[in-house]
Design a protein around this motif. Structure first.
Motif, mmCIF file in Angstrom:
data_model
loop_
_atom_site.group_PDB
_atom_site.id
_atom_site.type_symbol
_atom_site.label_atom_id
_atom_site.label_comp_id
_atom_site.label_asym_id
_atom_site.label_seq_id
_atom_site.Cartn_x
_atom_site.Cartn_y
_atom_site.Cartn_z
ATOM 1 N N ARG A 99 -8.241 5.809 -2.907
ATOM 2 C CA ARG A 99 -9.483 6.148 -2.669
ATOM 3 C C ARG A 99 -9.984 7.533 -3.066
ATOM 4 O O ARG A 99 -8.410 8.551 -3.304
ATOM 5 N N PRO A 100 -11.222 7.806 -3.833
ATOM 6 C CA PRO A 100 -11.535 9.535 -4.680
ATOM 7 C C PRO A 100 -10.900 10.290 -3.001
ATOM 8 O O PRO A 100 -11.552 10.221 -3.078
ATOM 9 N N PHE A 101 -10.342 11.555 -4.028
ATOM 10 C CA PHE A 101 -9.872 13.064 -3.399
ATOM 11 C C PHE A 101 -9.724 13.400 -4.070
ATOM 12 O O PHE A 101 -8.704 13.618 -5.465
ATOM 13 N N GLY A 102 -9.540 15.281 -3.404
ATOM 14 C CA GLY A 102 -8.682 16.366 -4.852
ATOM 15 C C GLY A 102 -9.880 16.573 -5.547
ATOM 16 O O GLY A 102 -10.746 16.093 -5.898
ATOM 17 N N ARG A 103 -8.840 17.594 -6.519
ATOM 18 C CA ARG A 103 -9.697 17.955 -7.343
ATOM 19 C C ARG A 103 -8.664 18.060 -8.394
ATOM 20 O O ARG A 103 -7.519 18.610 -8.305
ATOM 21 N N TRP A 111 -3.677 16.287 -9.385
ATOM 22 C CA TRP A 111 -4.613 16.379 -9.022
ATOM 23 C C TRP A 111 -3.779 17.597 -7.272
ATOM 24 O O TRP A 111 -2.923 16.955 -6.918
ATOM 25 N N ASN A 112 -5.113 17.735 -6.795
ATOM 26 C CA ASN A 112 -4.598 18.922 -6.172
ATOM 27 C C ASN A 112 -5.468 18.921 -5.009
ATOM 28 O O ASN A 112 -7.250 17.966 -4.636
ATOM 29 N N VAL A 113 -4.844 18.403 -3.767
ATOM 30 C CA VAL A 113 -5.675 17.423 -2.517
ATOM 31 C C VAL A 113 -6.059 18.217 -1.336
ATOM 32 O O VAL A 113 -5.172 19.705 -1.277
ATOM 33 N N THR A 114 -7.084 18.506 -1.260
ATOM 34 C CA THR A 114 -7.975 19.485 -0.274
ATOM 35 C C THR A 114 -8.216 19.096 1.053
ATOM 36 O O THR A 114 -8.633 19.947 1.784
ATOM 37 N N ASP A 115 -8.810 18.022 0.723
ATOM 38 C CA ASP A 115 -8.987 17.186 2.619
ATOM 39 C C ASP A 115 -8.376 15.978 2.546
ATOM 40 O O ASP A 115 -7.932 15.571 1.824
ATOM 41 N N ASP A 116 -8.167 16.005 4.694
ATOM 42 C CA ASP A 116 -6.775 15.252 4.606
ATOM 43 C C ASP A 116 -7.484 14.053 4.467
ATOM 44 O O ASP A 116 -7.222 13.098 5.213
ATOM 45 N N ARG A 117 -9.161 13.831 4.711
ATOM 46 C CA ARG A 117 -9.412 12.632 5.068
ATOM 47 C C ARG A 117 -10.281 12.508 4.263
ATOM 48 O O ARG A 117 -12.071 12.837 3.510
ATOM 49 N N ASP A 168 1.308 -0.971 -0.151
ATOM 50 C CA ASP A 168 -0.164 0.163 0.227
ATOM 51 C C ASP A 168 0.875 1.033 -0.091
ATOM 52 O O ASP A 168 0.690 2.248 0.709
ATOM 53 N N ASP A 169 1.914 1.236 -0.442
ATOM 54 C CA ASP A 169 3.023 1.822 -1.075
ATOM 55 C C ASP A 169 2.610 3.721 -1.212
ATOM 56 O O ASP A 169 3.068 5.048 -0.640
ATOM 57 N N ALA A 170 1.379 3.528 -2.077
ATOM 58 C CA ALA A 170 0.500 4.921 -2.349
ATOM 59 C C ALA A 170 -0.349 5.411 -1.698
ATOM 60 O O ALA A 170 0.620 6.462 -1.532
ATOM 61 N N ALA A 171 -0.649 4.987 -0.440
ATOM 62 C CA ALA A 171 -1.339 5.460 0.712
ATOM 63 C C ALA A 171 -0.792 5.526 1.606
ATOM 64 O O ALA A 171 -0.878 6.717 2.264
ATOM 65 N N ARG A 172 0.400 4.900 1.536
ATOM 66 C CA ARG A 172 1.412 5.091 2.934
ATOM 67 C C ARG A 172 2.215 6.611 2.313
ATOM 68 O O ARG A 172 2.615 7.719 3.029
ATOM 69 N N ALA A 173 2.441 7.040 0.798
ATOM 70 C CA ALA A 173 3.213 7.855 0.996
ATOM 71 C C ALA A 173 1.762 10.012 0.957
ATOM 72 O O ALA A 173 2.725 10.729 1.469
ATOM 73 N N ILE A 174 0.616 8.563 0.475
ATOM 74 C CA ILE A 174 0.432 9.687 0.551
ATOM 75 C C ILE A 174 -0.590 10.301 2.257
ATOM 76 O O ILE A 174 0.169 11.820 2.560
#
Length: 854
Positions: free
Chosen positions: A420-424, A433-439, A340-346
């Motif tokens: 998991r979808p997030f950001g704009r 993608w610009n991450v706007t929400d921590d969760r 789950d390295d992508a999730a860990r990086a985020i």
């Protein structure tokens, strides 16, 4: 009579040369002596004497030459030249030929060489080399130049010379060797081992600059003519010379065995390693907020930034690279993958942004990208790579340029891999993608596919539960299987059935978190990271740890399911495996899932259930209709089937891609192995479909004994299986992942070593060369010059192998060799392709004739 081939052809009787007559007689005798006591077809003699343009009377001329040779040999009772369909056989004791004496001496010398008896090895090898009076059949060079045998014998001579030089270098004879080695190296500039010996001799003679110049000459030839870089051993020797490594000096005592072959000593020198990895990288640009020119204040702020980045990287399992000005890099997936390295990086990027935003020591912009990197290690046992390169680093830097202060941007691949979808979405793909929400919002998991098969395993679990309830005792059962084989689904279905059918039994389940070891949630502030058991909470709030299960069982009969026991520290393994030995406080059935590479060492009365692959019909019933060519890749693994079912239909022109989740799972499994086992697996992956210990040793340049021991370990761990052809991967996809981790130029080198090793095997193994030459050409697909060189090498090697197989009567092997040469000779001139096609058809006719006789 004695027959000498290692130089001009000679027949000696009573120390007097025997006249042989004309050129055709000498050439025919030379070819027959190269294949003593074997049938040489008349067609092969015709082709050897006149190549592809024989006269109409060629066969008659061969018959006349053979008749004249019979008259010459008639004076020797134990030598005869017989007519044996489809040609002739020269019957004699092979030791009447100087070539047999040469090979016997070389064999004795190499036996002493392996025992590090340098004096004996050098004496035998030097005597063998003394038998050479010039090139093989030097007086027949106009005719024999196109024969494969002289070139093969010249290779044997050069290899014996290298062995002899290595033994004599161990005896301190570098000054005596320098002239001879220099002359041979000038004639053979592409031989890397020879170059290493010349470099070592020059260095010991105090000519360090000349030694380095010899390295650069060989490197230039390899790069310009073959598109290849020198092997790692030669690079190690160059670095050792630059560092004036004392290991390169002459051993203190010539009588004492040297600690290792001295060019350079492999066991005592480092072994560089490079590998391709899928990784997620976090690039952080930190700028000091304070309006000050005070360098001490700037240093204090950046030190605090580094402390925060180091802490969060360790928290999520990332590797921090050294700061480059205002930039910091954190890598996930190197040197080990987590799945789950992508999730860990985020998660790490969001945590760093959050902490820097709270403390406000600096303003940071962050970007996260996922892709392939090349990791280069100075030594295979280094904890982390010395260099990391890859386009993903540039992609991350480009996204960072578009990030706002205190902003985080991620690429499409990272977003998909995280699941998991997030950001704009930004304005263009480069911006990410610009991450706007921590969760981000949770994504519901896909519905479970139908549960099929495993009837025997479920029956066994019910039997164990009945015994536990009836005898009111504790019992441990481990469910063992490879990743994705369905361990969790089996125990989940069994737990559901127990809840439905036996209301008096309580079922609790959990993974490492239930044992007090939490896994990181990338989007939860302050989430605990993976940490040792000694730091974990022991209050039982996160679930019933093993110290509480027996207490719970005293109140109500209990089934406890412990997931992924292979990921649990040793202290908790001891607790879990010892639970069924505790004082009896009530019925307790502990079901633990684990993988084959880390079996649970339980007490003799514990049980184990090993999950094998599902049948193809069960896979189809579970995942739906799948392409038939996918079933061998899936190998009966339910998870692999689900992931392939989600992919769009692949084009039949190439192999189907490996789903990212499957690739990540298999990478994690490979990374769980010790480094020596991983490297041996990559060498096994070079062969198809299986590899022997000797072949892997030749490719990996490790000792055959070490390789055999490692192959046995991997077989016991369930990674490899033994077949009549050698060791093979149990999972085809695991082989593909292991092979893909090799850098492209390393694959070419390893296939070249494999081809060289196969060339020394008996003639009936020659068709194994086709795979390796095909792979080398495919790997050089973007380099027209390298393709031309490799194609010529493949044509020559496969044609030679076909000739050898045909002369040995292995016509089906010869046909496959010629077919491979024809397939790989597309750029060759038309006459060459016509000749190959003719050889291929002749072999097929001979195969058909043999089949009709049988």
């Amino acid at each position: 009579m004695r027959f000498n081939l290692l130089g001009p052809l000679e027949v000696i009787k009573d120390d007097v040369p025997v006249p042989l007559g004309g050129l055709h007689r000498r050439a025919a005798l030379g070819l027959l002596l190269l294949h003593p006591n074997a049938v040489v077809a008349t067609a092969d003699l015709v082709r050897a004497l006149w190549d592809d343009d024989p006269p109409a009377t060629a066969r008659k001329m061969v018959q006349n030459a053979v008749a004249a040779l019979r008259d010459v040999l008639a004076a020797e009772e134990r030598v005869s030249l017989r007519t044996v369909a489809p040609g002739y056989m020269l019957r004699l004791d092979p030791h009447r030929i100087d070539l047999a004496d040469f090979r016997d001496l070389v064999r004795d010398g190499r036996t002493a060489f392996r025992a590090e008896a340098w004096d004996t090895a050098a004496r035998h090898l030097r005597e063998a080399l003394g038998l050479w009076r010039g090139p093989v059949l030097a007086d027949l060079s106009e005719i024999a130049a196109a024969w494969p045998e002289p070139a093969a014998l010249q290779e044997e001579r050069l290899t014996a010379l290298e062995d002899c030089a290595e033994a004599e270098l161990a005896l301190g004879l570098h000054r005596e060797l320098l002239g001879e080695l220099g002359a041979v190296a000038e004639a053979e500039p592409a031989r890397e081992r020879l170059c290493g010996l010349v470099m070592l001799a020059l260095y010991r003679c105090g000519q360090q600059a000349e030694a380095l110049a010899a390295f650069h000459r060989t490197r230039t030839v390899l790069v310009e003519e073959f598109g290849l870089d020198p092997a790692p051993e030669l690079h190690r020797l160059q670095r050792a010379i630059l560092a004036q490594d004392p290991d390169l000096l002459v051993p203190a005592s010539k009588a004492a065995p040297a600690p290792a072959p001295p060019a350079p000593p492999r066991e005592r020198s480092k072994r560089p390693m490079a590998e391709r990895r899928h990784a997620s990288v976090v690039l952080v640009e930190a700028r000091v907020n304070a309006d000050t020119d005070d360098p001490e204040r700037v240093d204090e702020v950046l030190t605090e930034v580094d402390r925060i980045i180091d802490a969060e990287a360790a928290h999520f399992g990332g590797l921090v690279r050294g700061p480059l000005g205002p930039y910091r890099l954190v890598v996930f997936g190197v040197p080990r993958a987590h799945g789950d390295d992508a999730a860990r990086a985020i998660g790490a990027a969001l945590a760093i942004r959050r902490r820097l935003g709270t403390a406000r020591p600096a303003t940071a912009r962050l970007a996260v990208a996922t892709g392939e990197v090349l990791a280069v290690y100075r030594d295979e046992h280094d904890a982390e790579p010395a260099e990391l390169t890859g386009a993903v680093l540039d992609a991350c830097r480009r996204m960072l340029a578009h990030a706002r202060p205190d902003g985080v941007r991620v690429c499409d691949r990272t977003r998909r891999a995280a699941g998991r979808p997030f950001g704009r979405r930004a304005g263009d793909p480069v911006s990410g993608w610009n991450v706007t929400d921590d969760r981000p919002p949770a994504v519901p998991p896909p519905p479970n596919p139908p549960f099929v098969g495993r009837e025997k395993e479920r029956e066994r679990l019910w039997e164990l539960l009945d015994e536990t309830l009836r005898e009111r005792r504790s019992h441990l059962v481990t469910v063992v299987g490879e990743p994705g084989i369905g361990k969790s689904r089996l125990v989940s279905e069994f737990g559901r059935e127990v809840r439905e059918r036996v209301g008096a039994v309580r079922v609790v389940s959990g993974d490492a978190a239930s044992l007090g070891i939490a896994r990181p949630d990338p989007w939860r502030p302050g989430c605990p990271a993976d940490r040792p058991a000694s730091e974990a909470s022991s209050d039982g709030a996160s679930g019933p740890g093993p110290h509480r299960l027996d207490v719970l069982a005293a109140r109500t009969p209990l089934v406890a399911v412990v997931e992924d026991l292979h990921r649990t520290p040793a202290a908790f393994l001891d607790l879990v495996t010892g639970m069924h030995e505790r004082p009896d406080r009530g019925p307790l059935l502990v079901i633990a899932t684990t993988r084959p590479e880390r079996p649970i060492d339980a007490a003799p009365d514990a049980s184990a259930i090993v999950l094998g692959p599902l049948a193809d019909t069960e896979i189809t019933a579970m995942a739906g209709t799948l392409s038939p060519d996918l079933l061998p890749l899936i190998g009966g693994n339910p998870l692999f089937a689900q992931e392939y079912a989600r992919l769009p239909p692949h084009r039949p022109a190439g192999p189907p891609p490996i789903p990212p989740r499957v690739r990540d799972l298999l990478t994690v499994r490979l990374d769980a192995l010790p480094v020596a086992e991983r490297l041996v697996l990559r060498s096994v992956a070079v062969f198809e479909p299986a590899a022997s210990a000797e072949g892997v040793a030749a490719v990996s340049e490790r000792s055959a004994d070490d390789v055999a021991a490692l192959l046995g370990i991997l077989e016991r761990k369930g990674v490899l299986c033994r077949t009549p052809a050698g060791h093979a991967f149990r999972q085809a996809l695991l082989r593909a992942v292991a092979y893909a981790q090799l850098p492209r130029k390393h694959r070419i080198v390893m296939h070249r070593r494999a081809a060289a090793w196969i060339s020394g095997l008996p003639a009936d193994q020659g068709d194994r060369l086709v795979h390796h030459h095909r792979q080398m050409i495919a790997l050089a697909a973007n380099d027209d010059r390298s393709i031309a060189v490799l194609t010529e090498q493949a044509n020559r090697a496969l044609t030679d192998a076909g000739h050898r197989a045909g002369m040995a009567g292995e016509h089906h092997v010869a046909a496959r060799c010629y077919q491979g040469a024809l397939e790989l000779s597309h750029p060759a001139p038309v006459p060459d392709r016509q000749r190959l096609r003719s050889l291929y058809r002749q072999s097929l006719r001979r195969v058909g004739s043999e089949a009709r006789v049988r």
